[in-house]
Design a protein around this motif. Structure first.
Motif, PDB file in Angstrom:
ATOM      1  N   ALA B 283       1.379  31.370 -29.063  1.00  0.00           N
ATOM      2  CA  ALA B 283       0.492  30.089 -29.257  1.00  0.00           C
ATOM      3  C   ALA B 283      -0.899  30.461 -28.583  1.00  0.00           C
ATOM      4  O   ALA B 283      -1.021  30.774 -27.673  1.00  0.00           O
ATOM      5  CB  ALA B 283       1.109  28.735 -28.807  1.00  0.00           C
ATOM      6  N   GLY B 284      -1.775  29.816 -29.330  1.00  0.00           N
ATOM      7  CA  GLY B 284      -3.199  29.792 -28.753  1.00  0.00           C
ATOM      8  C   GLY B 284      -4.125  28.541 -29.087  1.00  0.00           C
ATOM      9  O   GLY B 284      -3.718  27.767 -30.089  1.00  0.00           O
ATOM     10  N   THR B 285      -5.000  28.354 -28.532  1.00  0.00           N
ATOM     11  CA  THR B 285      -6.199  27.303 -28.904  1.00  0.00           C
ATOM     12  C   THR B 285      -7.461  27.862 -29.408  1.00  0.00           C
ATOM     13  O   THR B 285      -8.114  28.814 -28.755  1.00  0.00           O
ATOM     14  CB  THR B 285      -6.554  26.416 -27.926  1.00  0.00           C
ATOM     15  OG1 THR B 285      -5.012  26.128 -27.303  1.00  0.00           O
ATOM     16  CG2 THR B 285      -7.068  24.945 -28.091  1.00  0.00           C
ATOM     17  N   ILE B 286      -7.899  27.548 -30.595  1.00  0.00           N
ATOM     18  CA  ILE B 286      -9.464  27.793 -30.970  1.00  0.00           C
ATOM     19  C   ILE B 286     -10.382  27.371 -30.240  1.00  0.00           C
ATOM     20  O   ILE B 286     -10.522  26.193 -29.860  1.00  0.00           O
ATOM     21  CB  ILE B 286      -9.524  27.427 -32.601  1.00  0.00           C
ATOM     22  CG1 ILE B 286      -8.409  28.452 -33.379  1.00  0.00           C
ATOM     23  CG2 ILE B 286     -10.840  27.822 -32.692  1.00  0.00           C
ATOM     24  CD1 ILE B 286      -8.601  27.843 -34.894  1.00  0.00           C
ATOM     25  N   GLY B 317      -9.761  32.063 -44.265  1.00  0.00           N
ATOM     26  CA  GLY B 317     -10.422  30.927 -43.629  1.00  0.00           C
ATOM     27  C   GLY B 317      -9.925  29.419 -44.318  1.00  0.00           C
ATOM     28  O   GLY B 317      -9.696  28.426 -43.679  1.00  0.00           O
ATOM     29  N   GLN B 318     -10.144  29.723 -45.477  1.00  0.00           N
ATOM     30  CA  GLN B 318     -10.011  28.399 -46.233  1.00  0.00           C
ATOM     31  C   GLN B 318      -8.580  28.100 -46.226  1.00  0.00           C
ATOM     32  O   GLN B 318      -7.976  26.700 -45.906  1.00  0.00           O
ATOM     33  CB  GLN B 318      -9.931  28.394 -47.818  1.00  0.00           C
ATOM     34  CG  GLN B 318     -11.331  28.400 -47.973  1.00  0.00           C
ATOM     35  CD  GLN B 318     -11.893  29.069 -49.460  1.00  0.00           C
ATOM     36  OE1 GLN B 318     -11.013  29.480 -50.350  1.00  0.00           O
ATOM     37  NE2 GLN B 318     -13.199  28.907 -49.920  1.00  0.00           N
ATOM     38  N   GLN B 319      -7.458  28.951 -46.024  1.00  0.00           N
ATOM     39  CA  GLN B 319      -6.041  28.536 -45.790  1.00  0.00           C
ATOM     40  C   GLN B 319      -5.793  28.032 -44.394  1.00  0.00           C
ATOM     41  O   GLN B 319      -5.092  27.097 -44.106  1.00  0.00           O
ATOM     42  CB  GLN B 319      -5.171  29.967 -45.949  1.00  0.00           C
ATOM     43  CG  GLN B 319      -4.698  30.079 -47.220  1.00  0.00           C
ATOM     44  CD  GLN B 319      -3.985  31.378 -47.209  1.00  0.00           C
ATOM     45  OE1 GLN B 319      -3.440  31.980 -46.224  1.00  0.00           O
ATOM     46  NE2 GLN B 319      -3.919  31.981 -48.552  1.00  0.00           N
ATOM     47  N   LEU B 320      -6.370  28.389 -43.256  1.00  0.00           N
ATOM     48  CA  LEU B 320      -6.158  27.977 -41.997  1.00  0.00           C
ATOM     49  C   LEU B 320      -7.135  26.974 -41.535  1.00  0.00           C
ATOM     50  O   LEU B 320      -6.709  26.162 -40.840  1.00  0.00           O
ATOM     51  CB  LEU B 320      -6.517  29.235 -41.080  1.00  0.00           C
ATOM     52  CG  LEU B 320      -6.095  28.985 -39.413  1.00  0.00           C
ATOM     53  CD1 LEU B 320      -4.756  29.417 -39.335  1.00  0.00           C
ATOM     54  CD2 LEU B 320      -6.941  30.051 -38.840  1.00  0.00           C
ATOM     55  N   ASN B 321      -8.395  26.945 -42.095  1.00  0.00           N
ATOM     56  CA  ASN B 321      -9.313  25.854 -41.742  1.00  0.00           C
ATOM     57  C   ASN B 321      -9.449  25.789 -40.203  1.00  0.00           C
ATOM     58  O   ASN B 321      -9.087  24.776 -39.664  1.00  0.00           O
ATOM     59  CB  ASN B 321      -8.825  24.487 -42.414  1.00  0.00           C
ATOM     60  CG  ASN B 321      -9.894  23.434 -42.155  1.00  0.00           C
ATOM     61  OD1 ASN B 321     -11.191  23.799 -42.051  1.00  0.00           O
ATOM     62  ND2 ASN B 321      -9.624  22.126 -42.371  1.00  0.00           N
ATOM     63  N   PRO B 322     -10.074  26.818 -39.501  1.00  0.00           N
ATOM     64  CA  PRO B 322     -10.134  26.864 -38.110  1.00  0.00           C
ATOM     65  C   PRO B 322     -11.071  25.956 -37.626  1.00  0.00           C
ATOM     66  O   PRO B 322     -12.230  25.638 -38.220  1.00  0.00           O
ATOM     67  CB  PRO B 322     -10.555  28.114 -37.935  1.00  0.00           C
ATOM     68  CG  PRO B 322     -11.307  28.625 -39.295  1.00  0.00           C
ATOM     69  CD  PRO B 322     -10.401  27.960 -40.216  1.00  0.00           C
ATOM     70  N   LYS B 323     -10.720  25.110 -36.701  1.00  0.00           N
ATOM     71  CA  LYS B 323     -11.741  24.120 -35.884  1.00  0.00           C
ATOM     72  C   LYS B 323     -11.595  24.334 -34.536  1.00  0.00           C
ATOM     73  O   LYS B 323     -10.451  24.710 -33.935  1.00  0.00           O
ATOM     74  CB  LYS B 323     -11.272  22.865 -36.204  1.00  0.00           C
ATOM     75  CG  LYS B 323     -11.730  22.349 -37.625  1.00  0.00           C
ATOM     76  CD  LYS B 323     -13.156  21.831 -37.747  1.00  0.00           C
ATOM     77  CE  LYS B 323     -13.222  21.127 -39.379  1.00  0.00           C
ATOM     78  NZ  LYS B 323     -13.409  22.584 -40.195  1.00  0.00           N
TER      79      LYS B 323
END
Lengths: 276, 355
Positions: B283-286, B317-323
């Motif tokens: 696990a990690g945080t963006i 990117g579209q799948q994950l939608n990183p924020k």
């Protein structure tokens, strides 16, 4: 703020211009005019008479000879020294550069004395020449040495920055294209440094013709034999031969003017060259 | 016209520019010498040209020992980074220079110059001076001048280094096309990995006066021989071996037997980011998201305070939608260990952060 400041800076500007002009007129222009006035105020005749004087002609001749000897020699030396200093890093380079400037910093009279000491009958080198019955001091060779000494740095000093700015790349490119060293010099290096070189030559020439101190010490100032134009002017003036003195001074000044005009033309051409 | 370099070394004062270099440039190939500044790539090129003489070793051009042959007789064409055109000569005169030096008949020289002017697509500009041309045009003139004498080898020192990005790209493609037509054995120096990969048949990666690896673009990217190559060709994360990220990862074949100190190299493309945990992810945080159009760069801070950089393509990117602040699960697809590499080597890299 701006409207208040502007006239103020304008005032300062014009004040400075006026000061500079006044200074220039006082120190440069008036004396130059005085020379021409003194030479011609009794008409052209005394001037022409002075030109006809044998001693004057001999002095003029000797002045030209001095320039003819020192300019080519110092041009060749200056080019070599400039190339060595601009293209190579070697131990003692900084020392070489400051030694090259010595003629600028040493008083010409002192330079003349050094030459007398070294090349005089009892000097290290002079005694050797004396044993061959060759006289250097109080004669043309000594004067030539003195002139060469005082005009030594001009060409090198003008050419070094031009060579440094040029960089070695064009020369290397010529080499990769098969050019030999002398072809590189004539076809690539010389065309690139020509204006700087010519400028250095002109300065050398002006100084060679106008040098008084060093040459006067070395020459012994024998009228009609070892006097150049500047020495002739001084001698005639001391002998109250005002017309002759100022006549010769005018000739000398004209030589200087010609050189200055040439220099101006060159500067415009180089400026133009850079702008392209 | 191959070039063979045997055990060449060169020293400048205290600085060792080349250390025992061995290299073969096959006939008709376009080879890039790639490395950071001070890696010795330019010195090697200049040694091949004859602009520098090696202290040791041998340079063989076309089967003949050229080590001590004068530069004029090596028959090489050399292109300089800053063009080095003759400022006082026109474009025509520049191109004709080498032919005139070689005393070619004037009619033939003229013909050859026109031929080259059309090759570099500057037919109308033959009577201009170099200062009247753009950087890209000048470099093409420099190339034509070098080609005029029909050299057996073409050497280019950072040929595109002084040009702006767009012109550089055009000229690269043009050089590649030219090489495909002329097939002249060519070596060019660059510090730009993309340029080397795009233009060269083969890339020689150099650092500190030594050759790190020789290979095609694919070979050096996919199978880097050293941590240096991996870091210089493309970006890489340099991570401590004991990071939680590698708990589920078995290292092959480079895994070392003496301790676990060697760092692990992971390309930013070789991470998989998931919204839900699976059995091999951590696990990690963006922390940060950078959108670059076709690519999305994501910085992830793991639970054990290791920061990693991952690149996603648009679809991912579209799948994950990183924020920033979003919780994700991450696992490496490919990770590489170099036997004997110290973690000190990781100081080379832009990315790579065992915090």
């Amino acid at each position: 703020m701006l409207t208040i400041n502007l006239p103020k800076t304008f005032k300062v500007k014009y004040l400075l211009i006026a000061l500079a002009l006044f200074y220039l007129i006082l120190v440069l222009l008036l004396p130059a005019i005085a020379v021409f006035y003194e030479a011609f105020h009794k008409g052209v005749e005394p001037f022409i008479q002075a030109m006809g004087d044998r001693n004057f002609q001999s002095a003029l001749q000797l002045t030209v000879v001095m320039a003819l000897i020192s300019v080519p020699l110092n041009t060749v030396f200056g080019l070599c020294a400039a190339w060595v200093l601009a293209r190579n890093q070697f131990p003692g380079r900084a020392l070489f550069l400051s030694v090259l400037d010595l003629p600028f910093s040493i008083s010409p009279v002192v330079a003349g004395l050094m030459i007398v000491l070294l090349y005089g009958k009892n000097g290290w080198i002079g005694s050797w020449f004396a044993s061959w019955d060759i006289q250097i001091i109080f004669s043309v060779p000594g004067m030539a040495i003195a002139t060469i000494f005082v005009t030594l740095p001009f060409v090198a000093r003008e050419v070094i920055p031009v060579l440094e700015e040029l960089g070695p790349e064009q020369e290397e490119a010529a080499r990769t294209l098969g050019a030999k060293d002398w072809q590189i010099f004539w076809r690539v290096t010389l065309p690139n440094i020509r204006w700087g070189l010519l400028y250095g030559v002109l300065l050398t020439n002006a100084r060679a013709m106008g040098e008084f101190g060093a040459v006067a010490v070395v020459s012994g100032s024998i009228l009609g034999k070892t006097s150049t134009l500047p020495i002739f002017v001084e001698q005639e003036y001391k002998n109250y031969q005002t017309e002759a003195a100022f006549g010769a001074a005018v000739v000398l000044a004209l030589l200087a003017v010609v050189t200055l005009v040439l220099k101006e033309i060159l500067e415009q051409r180089t400026g133009h060259h850079k702008a392209v | 016209m191959s070039i063979i370099i045997n055990n060449v070394s060169k020293q400048f004062g205290d600085f060792t520019a080349l250390k025992d270099i061995n290299l073969e440039v096959p006939d008709g190939k376009l080879v890039a010498l790639l490395g950071p500044s001070g890696s010795g790539k330019s010195t090697l090129l200049r040694a091949i040209a004859g602009l520098e003489e090696p202290d040791q070793g041998q340079i063989i051009i076309n089967g003949q020992d050229a080590t001590h042959v004068d530069i004029r007789k090596r028959n090489i064409g050399f292109v300089f980074q800053h063009y080095a055109l003759f400022k006082h000569l026109t474009i025509r005169q520049n191109i004709a220079f080498g032919l005139e030096i070689r005393k070619h008949p004037p009619a033939k020289t003229k013909e050859r110059v026109e031929e080259l002017l059309s090759l570099i697509q500057l037919e109308g500009l033959g009577n201009r001076y170099p200062s009247q041309l753009s950087g890209g045009q000048r470099q093409r003139v420099a190339l034509a001048r070098a080609l005029a004498v029909q050299p057996q080898v073409l050497l280019l020192d950072e040929p595109f280094g002084a040009l702006d990005a767009k012109v550089r790209k055009e000229l690269r493609a043009w050089l590649r096309k030219l090489h495909d037509e002329v097939h002249l054995t060519s070596v060019f120096v660059t510090h730009d990995q993309e340029e080397a990969m795009e233009v060269a048949d083969e890339i020689v990666v150099m650092s500190n006066g030594k050759i790190e690896q020789v290979g095609t673009a694919e070979e050096i990217y996919e199978h880097p021989a050293s941590p240096f190559v991996m870091g210089f060709i493309g970006e890489v994360n340099v991570l401590p071996r004991n990071a939680s990220l590698f708990n589920y990862h078995a290292f092959e074949p480079h895994s070392s037997n003496n301790g676990h100190q060697e760092p692990v190299f992971v390309r930013p493309h070789d991470f998989e980011l998931l919204t839900e945990a699976d059995d091999a992810s951590v696990a990690g945080t963006i922390k940060r998201v950078i959108h670059l159009g076709s690519e999305i760069q994501v910085e992830v801070l793991l639970m054990d305070n290791t920061a990693v950089l991952a690149y996603l393509n648009r679809e991912q990117g579209q799948q994950l939608n990183p924020k920033a602040g979003k919780k994700v699960f991450i696992k490496p697809r490919v990770a590489k260990v170099f036997a004997g590499a110290s973690s000190a080597a990781s100081t080379h890299f832009i990315y790579g952060t065992g915090i």
